[in-house]
Design a protein around this motif. Structure first.
Motif, PDB file in Angstrom:
ATOM      1  N   SER A 128       0.854  -1.203   0.000  1.00 36.68           N
ATOM      2  CA  SER A 128       0.000   0.000   0.000  1.00 36.68           C
ATOM      3  C   SER A 128       0.887   1.250   0.000  1.00 36.68           C
ATOM      4  CB  SER A 128      -0.908  -0.003   1.227  1.00 36.68           C
ATOM      5  OG  SER A 128      -0.108  -0.061   2.377  1.00 36.68           O
ATOM      6  N   TRP A 129       0.345   2.331  -0.534  1.00 32.90           N
ATOM      7  CA  TRP A 129       1.099   3.578  -0.559  1.00 32.90           C
ATOM      8  C   TRP A 129       0.575   4.513   0.517  1.00 32.90           C
ATOM      9  CZ3 TRP A 129       0.586   3.998  -6.495  1.00 32.90           C
ATOM     10  CH2 TRP A 129       1.767   3.560  -7.090  1.00 32.90           C
ATOM     11  N   THR A 130       1.456   5.324   1.063  1.00 35.08           N
ATOM     12  CA  THR A 130       0.987   6.379   1.955  1.00 35.08           C
ATOM     13  C   THR A 130       1.161   7.707   1.220  1.00 35.08           C
ATOM     14  OG1 THR A 130       3.187   6.440   2.925  1.00 35.08           O
ATOM     15  CG2 THR A 130       1.526   5.214   4.130  1.00 35.08           C
ATOM     16  N   LYS A 131       0.171   8.580   1.376  1.00 35.37           N
ATOM     17  CA  LYS A 131       0.268   9.873   0.678  1.00 35.37           C
ATOM     18  C   LYS A 131       1.181  10.830   1.419  1.00 35.37           C
ATOM     19  CE  LYS A 131      -3.910  10.256  -2.024  1.00 35.37           C
ATOM     20  NZ  LYS A 131      -5.326  10.182  -1.704  1.00 35.37           N
ATOM     21  N   GLU A 132       1.198  10.686   2.739  1.00 30.33           N
ATOM     22  CA  GLU A 132       1.976  11.610   3.569  1.00 30.33           C
ATOM     23  C   GLU A 132       3.393  11.072   3.749  1.00 30.33           C
ATOM     24  OE1 GLU A 132       0.531  14.410   4.674  1.00 30.33           O
ATOM     25  OE2 GLU A 132      -1.183  13.702   3.490  1.00 30.33           O
ATOM     26  N   TRP A 133       4.289  11.982   4.075  1.00 27.72           N
ATOM     27  CA  TRP A 133       5.650  11.583   4.385  1.00 27.72           C
ATOM     28  C   TRP A 133       5.665  10.781   5.674  1.00 27.72           C
ATOM     29  CZ3 TRP A 133       9.942  11.615   1.654  1.00 27.72           C
ATOM     30  CH2 TRP A 133      11.105  11.245   2.323  1.00 27.72           C
ATOM     31  N   SER A 145      28.877   4.767   4.851  1.00 26.76           N
ATOM     32  CA  SER A 145      30.058   5.646   4.846  1.00 26.76           C
ATOM     33  C   SER A 145      30.083   6.494   6.114  1.00 26.76           C
ATOM     34  CB  SER A 145      30.000   6.572   3.625  1.00 26.76           C
ATOM     35  OG  SER A 145      30.908   7.644   3.792  1.00 26.76           O
ATOM     36  N   PRO A 146      31.267   6.706   6.701  1.00 28.82           N
ATOM     37  CA  PRO A 146      31.365   7.607   7.854  1.00 28.82           C
ATOM     38  C   PRO A 146      31.626   9.054   7.436  1.00 28.82           C
ATOM     39  CG  PRO A 146      33.438   6.457   7.544  1.00 28.82           C
ATOM     40  CD  PRO A 146      32.549   6.032   6.408  1.00 28.82           C
ATOM     41  N   VAL A 147      31.643   9.327   6.135  1.00 30.27           N
ATOM     42  CA  VAL A 147      32.076  10.634   5.629  1.00 30.27           C
ATOM     43  C   VAL A 147      30.961  11.367   4.882  1.00 30.27           C
ATOM     44  CG1 VAL A 147      33.813  11.802   4.220  1.00 30.27           C
ATOM     45  CG2 VAL A 147      34.372   9.615   5.295  1.00 30.27           C
ATOM     46  N   SER A 148      30.299  10.616   3.987  1.00 31.37           N
ATOM     47  CA  SER A 148      29.297  11.206   3.106  1.00 31.37           C
ATOM     48  C   SER A 148      27.971  10.483   3.325  1.00 31.37           C
ATOM     49  CB  SER A 148      29.749  11.029   1.652  1.00 31.37           C
ATOM     50  OG  SER A 148      28.734  11.436   0.781  1.00 31.37           O
ATOM     51  N   ALA A 149      26.893  11.246   3.538  1.00 30.90           N
ATOM     52  CA  ALA A 149      25.626  10.607   3.914  1.00 30.90           C
ATOM     53  C   ALA A 149      24.501  10.978   2.945  1.00 30.90           C
ATOM     54  CB  ALA A 149      25.233  11.040   5.320  1.00 30.90           C
ATOM     55  N   TYR A 150      23.659  10.008   2.659  1.00 31.12           N
ATOM     56  CA  TYR A 150      22.439  10.269   1.894  1.00 31.12           C
ATOM     57  C   TYR A 150      21.378  10.837   2.827  1.00 31.12           C
ATOM     58  CZ  TYR A 150      24.365   7.067  -1.629  1.00 31.12           C
ATOM     59  OH  TYR A 150      25.151   6.452  -2.562  1.00 31.12           O
ATOM     60  N   VAL A 151      20.673  11.846   2.341  1.00 33.67           N
ATOM     61  CA  VAL A 151      19.562  12.406   3.111  1.00 33.67           C
ATOM     62  C   VAL A 151      18.356  12.482   2.162  1.00 33.67           C
ATOM     63  CG1 VAL A 151      18.728  14.408   4.397  1.00 33.67           C
ATOM     64  CG2 VAL A 151      21.152  13.798   4.497  1.00 33.67           C
ATOM     65  N   THR A 152      17.365  11.655   2.411  1.00 36.10           N
ATOM     66  CA  THR A 152      16.205  11.651   1.518  1.00 36.10           C
ATOM     67  C   THR A 152      15.357  12.888   1.786  1.00 36.10           C
ATOM     68  OG1 THR A 152      16.235   9.260   1.547  1.00 36.10           O
ATOM     69  CG2 THR A 152      14.211  10.286   0.779  1.00 36.10           C
ATOM     70  N   VAL A 153      15.020  13.621   0.710  1.00 34.57           N
ATOM     71  CA  VAL A 153      14.223  14.840   0.891  1.00 34.57           C
ATOM     72  C   VAL A 153      12.839  14.719   0.258  1.00 34.57           C
ATOM     73  CG1 VAL A 153      16.281  16.275   1.040  1.00 34.57           C
ATOM     74  CG2 VAL A 153      15.120  16.078  -1.162  1.00 34.57           C
ATOM     75  N   THR A 169       5.899   2.566  -9.123  1.00 32.99           N
ATOM     76  CA  THR A 169       6.501   1.791  -8.028  1.00 32.99           C
ATOM     77  C   THR A 169       6.727   2.658  -6.791  1.00 32.99           C
ATOM     78  OG1 THR A 169       8.748   2.221  -8.832  1.00 32.99           O
ATOM     79  CG2 THR A 169       7.697   0.196  -9.582  1.00 32.99           C
ATOM     80  N   ARG A 170       7.033   3.920  -6.996  1.00 35.58           N
ATOM     81  CA  ARG A 170       7.310   4.811  -5.852  1.00 35.58           C
ATOM     82  C   ARG A 170       6.146   5.744  -5.567  1.00 35.58           C
ATOM     83  NH1 ARG A 170      12.060   4.408  -2.506  1.00 35.58           N
ATOM     84  NH2 ARG A 170      13.468   3.101  -3.666  1.00 35.58           N
ATOM     85  N   GLY A 171       5.160   5.770  -6.467  1.00 35.30           N
ATOM     86  CA  GLY A 171       3.985   6.614  -6.229  1.00 35.30           C
ATOM     87  C   GLY A 171       4.225   8.070  -6.569  1.00 35.30           C
ATOM     88  N   ARG A 172       3.238   8.895  -6.198  1.00 29.50           N
ATOM     89  CA  ARG A 172       3.320  10.327  -6.508  1.00 29.50           C
ATOM     90  C   ARG A 172       4.312  11.003  -5.568  1.00 29.50           C
ATOM     91  NH1 ARG A 172      -0.394   8.261  -9.255  1.00 29.50           N
ATOM     92  NH2 ARG A 172       1.480   7.150  -9.871  1.00 29.50           N
ATOM     93  N   GLU A 173       4.701  12.216  -5.953  1.00 30.13           N
ATOM     94  CA  GLU A 173       5.694  12.939  -5.159  1.00 30.13           C
ATOM     95  C   GLU A 173       5.178  13.249  -3.752  1.00 30.13           C
ATOM     96  OE1 GLU A 173       6.966  16.366  -7.403  1.00 30.13           O
ATOM     97  OE2 GLU A 173       7.725  15.102  -9.023  1.00 30.13           O
ATOM     98  N   LYS A 174       6.015  13.037  -2.785  1.00 26.57           N
ATOM     99  CA  LYS A 174       5.730  13.523  -1.429  1.00 26.57           C
ATOM    100  C   LYS A 174       7.034  14.052  -0.850  1.00 26.57           C
ATOM    101  CE  LYS A 174       5.705   8.815   0.176  1.00 26.57           C
ATOM    102  NZ  LYS A 174       4.878   7.680   0.474  1.00 26.57           N
ATOM    103  N   TYR A 175       6.894  15.108  -0.093  1.00 23.73           N
ATOM    104  CA  TYR A 175       8.083  15.848   0.341  1.00 23.73           C
ATOM    105  C   TYR A 175       8.265  15.728   1.849  1.00 23.73           C
ATOM    106  CZ  TYR A 175       6.830  17.796  -4.172  1.00 23.73           C
ATOM    107  OH  TYR A 175       6.476  17.928  -5.483  1.00 23.73           O
ATOM    108  N   ARG A 176       9.503  15.638   2.230  1.00 27.37           N
ATOM    109  CA  ARG A 176       9.820  15.528   3.656  1.00 27.37           C
ATOM    110  C   ARG A 176       9.859  16.929   4.262  1.00 27.37           C
ATOM    111  NH1 ARG A 176      15.452  12.930   5.850  1.00 27.37           N
ATOM    112  NH2 ARG A 176      14.927  12.952   8.073  1.00 27.37           N
ATOM    113  N   PRO A 177       9.284  17.096   5.448  1.00 24.63           N
ATOM    114  CA  PRO A 177       9.323  18.433   6.056  1.00 24.63           C
ATOM    115  C   PRO A 177      10.762  18.935   6.224  1.00 24.63           C
ATOM    116  CG  PRO A 177       7.786  17.049   7.232  1.00 24.63           C
ATOM    117  CD  PRO A 177       8.500  16.154   6.254  1.00 24.63           C
ATOM    118  N   LEU A 178      10.953  20.212   5.941  1.00 23.30           N
ATOM    119  CA  LEU A 178      12.277  20.836   6.034  1.00 23.30           C
ATOM    120  C   LEU A 178      12.877  20.660   7.429  1.00 23.30           C
ATOM    121  CD1 LEU A 178      14.465  22.609   4.772  1.00 23.30           C
ATOM    122  CD2 LEU A 178      13.064  24.596   5.223  1.00 23.30           C
TER     123      LEU A 178
END
Ligand code: SF4
Length: 438
Positions: A128-133, A145-153, A169-178
């Motif tokens: 199932s998909w969730t609409k909200e973050w 990595s201890p140096v460079s990190a991924y941050v999903t936005v 597969t990933r659904g519509r765009e949803k944005y993570r709160p700043l």
């Protein structure tokens, strides 16, 4: 959970988003007391994080699942398929691969925790998909990595390019709160990370769900975090890459002079069939603007060859753009029809051998460009963020410069997690070689 610690192994296929998701899954499982294993043979749970973008990636998954099914005959093992193929195939996966126990789409991976804790014996599918973050605690992410990190936005995509399965597969765009992005970046800085890579399928369309602030404000906010020295982001889309984004990049010292901007094709006819929403000329205008604001910026791209109806002339136009732009790197693929996409309803008219010939040609042209451009860098000194040991040779380290080129260099001391100055002494098509000077 039983007294004996559960051991899990993760195999990740696909893009940086998947790598980042796997780090998050490791963090969640770590909370249950489960321990990461180095090999599937040492695990009692194998998680396969999947990619559905190309037919080939699905074929690789099925062959890997075949190997795991063999292993399952020899030992007690549960197999979880998560990510994009899980979302796309759902129950069908269980029907095709009886050894699989759990199938969880990208929005459902948190269910792994209860499945592990309860030692669930039943097969389980959740897509199932969730609409909200849905926020997971960044403190729990087990990063590679201890140096460079991924941050999903952000996650998902609203673009529906004709060849692409991602919106399904990933659904519509949803944005993570700043505020939660900033919370994670501050946490990274406290842990000594120097580089943050902001991730999403279509980062340029980011909007803070609380304030409506756009992507440029996100960049500015992340740049205020002390300790984080370099900021990168991907993936951008030429259609959403507004002039103010280039201006913001140029105005923020910490944003690396580097951009991955998928072109896909240099032919306007093909771009139109791809439903990309820009022309070759518009793409080239963005490149000129970027170069006038940030001379020397490192540009990379994605290319698909063999979309239905692509002619030799269309293909030549793509090659011309490569020669004109001189990307530092490209990711090139043969078109393959993906379920539900608009292009899959067209006849797959370009013969496989033609696709292969075009792919090889484009890779040859690009390799020559990289060799020529790398040769010009010999003798120059550049700032490199050392990410660790590149290969097993003692004193050989690997890092990236601001333009995102791989730089391997010799050093008598371990420089991992530090900025170093490297004088370039040699090169190959895909990396530079040098000596640390400071
Ligand atoms: S922008 Fe197009 S190619 Fe990229 S994820 Fe969205 S639909 Fe796929």
């Amino acid at each position: 959970m039983s007294e004996k610690k559960s051991r899990y192994f993760i195999r990740t296929f696909g893009c940086q988003m998947n790598e980042s998701d796997s780090e998050r899954i490791s963090g969640m499982l770590g909370q249950t007391g489960a321990v990461k294993a180095e090999r599937p043979e040492d695990a009692d749970l194998v998680i396969v994080n999947t990619c559905a973008v190309r037919e080939k990636s699905e074929a690789k998954l099925f062959s890997y699942l075949g190997r795991l099914a063999q292993l399952k005959k020899e030992k007690n093992l549960r197999i979880a398929v998560v990510g994009c193929v899980a979302q796309l195939r759902g129950w069908e996966l269980l029907e095709k691969k009886a050894a699989v126990d759990f199938v969880l789409g990208p929005d459902n991976t948190a269910e792994l925790i209860s499945l592990v804790q309860e030692e669930a014996a039943e097969k389980h599918v959740s897509t199932s998909w969730t609409k909200e973050w849905h926020e997971t605690s960044p403190g729990l992410i087990q990063r590679d990595s201890p140096v460079s990190a991924y941050v999903t936005v952000m996650e998902g995509c609203d673009n529906f390019c004709a060849y692409c399965v991602v919106p399904y597969t990933r659904g519509r765009e949803k944005y993570r709160p700043l505020r939660s992005i900033l919370g994670e970046v501050h946490d990274l800085a406290r842990k000594g990370y120097l580089e943050a890579q902001l991730l999403g399928q279509n980062v340029n369309s980011y909007q803070d769900p609380d304030s409506g602030k756009p992507f440029t404000e996100l960049l500015r906010a992340v740049a205020t975090v002390e300790g984080i020295e370099w900021i990168r982001f991907l993936t951008s889309h030429p259609k959403n890459f507004r002039p103010e984004i280039a201006e913001a990049m140029a105005g923020i010292r910490k944003v690396c002079r580097q951009l991955h901007l998928p072109l896909q094709s240099g032919s306007n006819a093909v771009l139109k069939r791809m439903k990309r929403g820009y022309t070759r000329e518009e793409y080239l205008n963005i490149i000129s603007r970027l170069r006038s604001l940030m001379p020397g910026i490192g540009l990379s791209t994605d290319i698909i060859v063999g979309l239905p109806g692509e002619t030799d002339q269309d293909f030549e136009e793509t090659v011309e753009v490569l020669r004109q732009v001189r990307f530092i790197n490209i990711f090139s693929f043969r078109y393959s029809p993906r379920p539900m996409t608009a292009a899959s309803r067209l006849e797959d008219s370009v013969p496989k051998v033609t696709k292969q010939r075009r792919l090889e040609e484009i890779q040859r042209v690009q390799k020559d460009i990289q060799l020529e451009d790398h040769r010009r860098l010999v003798g120059q000194t550049m700032r490199v963020l050392c990410l660790g040991h590149g290969q097993k040779t003692p004193h050989l380290f690997s890092g990236r410069n601001a333009g995102n080129q791989v730089v391997n260099f010799r050093s008598d001391e371990d420089s991992t997690g530090r900025f170093v100055e490297v004088r370039i002494t040699g090169f190959g098509p895909f990396s530079l070689l040098g000596e640390k000077t400071i």
